[in-house]
Design an enzyme around this catalytic site. Structure first.
Site, mmCIF file in Angstrom:
data_model
loop_
_atom_site.group_PDB
_atom_site.id
_atom_site.type_symbol
_atom_site.label_atom_id
_atom_site.label_comp_id
_atom_site.label_asym_id
_atom_site.label_seq_id
_atom_site.Cartn_x
_atom_site.Cartn_y
_atom_site.Cartn_z
ATOM 1 N N SER A 1 4.652 1.306 8.557
ATOM 2 C CA SER A 1 4.234 0.324 7.555
ATOM 3 C C SER A 1 5.423 -0.273 6.831
ATOM 4 C CB SER A 1 3.325 0.968 6.499
ATOM 5 O OG SER A 1 1.987 0.915 6.875
ATOM 6 N N HIS B 1 0.819 -1.221 0.000
ATOM 7 C CA HIS B 1 0.000 0.000 0.000
ATOM 8 C C HIS B 1 0.850 1.268 0.000
ATOM 9 C CE1 HIS B 1 0.159 -0.360 4.573
ATOM 10 N NE2 HIS B 1 0.420 0.928 4.406
ATOM 11 N N ASP C 1 -0.730 -7.440 0.579
ATOM 12 C CA ASP C 1 -0.190 -6.142 0.958
ATOM 13 C C ASP C 1 1.326 -6.193 1.150
ATOM 14 O OD1 ASP C 1 -0.240 -3.423 1.422
ATOM 15 O OD2 ASP C 1 -0.671 -3.623 3.559
#
Length: 287
Positions: free
Chosen positions: A237, A130, A162
């Protein structure tokens, strides 16, 4: 440009909890309705303010500067931190040299930032898909712990899990991180989250594995996740969640927040079994 407030708006897809029973297995409509009546309005009010969001940041440097700017503000004294086991100090020393900041895109097409980590001597780097998607196909730059920057090749992407794999030149000399053995992660074991939250590279936070096989949903895709209470925030992330031996047990990918106000001690990582399978597939296809 939108004004950043608080911890900065988390960038990326929104996460929502799947419609599962408290034990995560689902159940009959009658049982679910009965539980809903028992739980009452407080549960609905809480869920109205609770969302799970990706933890990449669109402007980590700006958000990080906001936090640094508050150093002089008088406020309540911080709570004393729990003692950190000596093995976690060693694990942090081993992990930080292999963790990078990932910067994607820029200009009018949008940008994103997050974290990643090296997995082999060929300088392949694992991160979250992402982050790449938010950058809308823009150039990818990797910043090393020593401040050097390299243009990165996107070897492959797997939006359903992801995950994405990048590659930088051999001259980067990143230290690859070992991966934990499948099935070896245990609830209650200490872990570290390492990454670049709010644009602060090399940040290490400690916690435990809170749960395994937690069901979360990213967009239309349901994921199995490792839940942790290690503090993770926008910019984490793609960074590793590592155990006390310095082995990667997951890739940090989402946090639960109330009204978007940052970490509340409920974070989620893609389990190492999924990471290894996806990375092997991408690297095998793309070199």
């Amino acid at each position: 440009m939108a004004v950043q407030t608080g911890l900065g708006e988390p960038r990326g897809p929104w996460f929502v909890s799947p419609d599962l029973d408290p034990d995560g297995r689902g159940g009959s409509d009658a049982a679910s309705q009965n539980r809903e009546r028992l739980l009452g309005g407080w549960r609905r009010r809480l869920l109205a303010g609770l969302a799970m969001v990706s933890i990449s940041a669109g402007s980590g440097a700006l958000a990080g500067g906001w936090v640094a700017g508050r150093d002089g503000v008088t406020g309540p004294a911080a709570a004393s931190a729990a003692p950190v086991p000596a093995e976690l100090v060693t694990a942090a020393e081993k992990t930080v040299p292999g963790v990078v900041s990932v910067l994607v895109g820029g200009g009018t097409n949008g940008s994103a930032s997050g974290s990643g980590f090296a997995v082999d001597a060929e300088q392949h780097i694992i991160t979250n898909d992402h982050i790449i998607a938010k950058g809308r196909g823009g150039p990818v730059t990797v910043e090393l712990p020593d401040g050097r920057r390299f243009a990165a090749e996107v070897v492959g992407r797997e939006p359903d899990s992801d995950l994405a794999v990048l590659k930088v030149p051999a001259s980067a000399g990143l230290t690859s991180l070992p991966l934990a053995k499948p099935g070896s992660t245990r609830v209650g074991e200490p872990v570290l989250a390492v990454g670049s939250p709010l644009g602060l590279p090399g940040t290490v936070t400690a916690g435990i594995v809170s749960a395994l096989d937690r069901q979360v949903r990213l967009g239309d895709n349901r994921h199995r996740a490792v839940q942790t209470d290690a503090s993770i925030n926008p910019g984490n992330s793609g960074g590793p969640l590592v155990n006390a031996r310095g082995e990667v047990v997951g890739v940090n990918t989402a946090i639960a927040t109330i009204d978007g106000n940052g970490s509340i001690g409920i974070g989620f990582a893609i389990p190492i079994e999924q990471v290894q399978q996806t990375a092997d597939t991408i690297i095998g296809k793309g070199g």
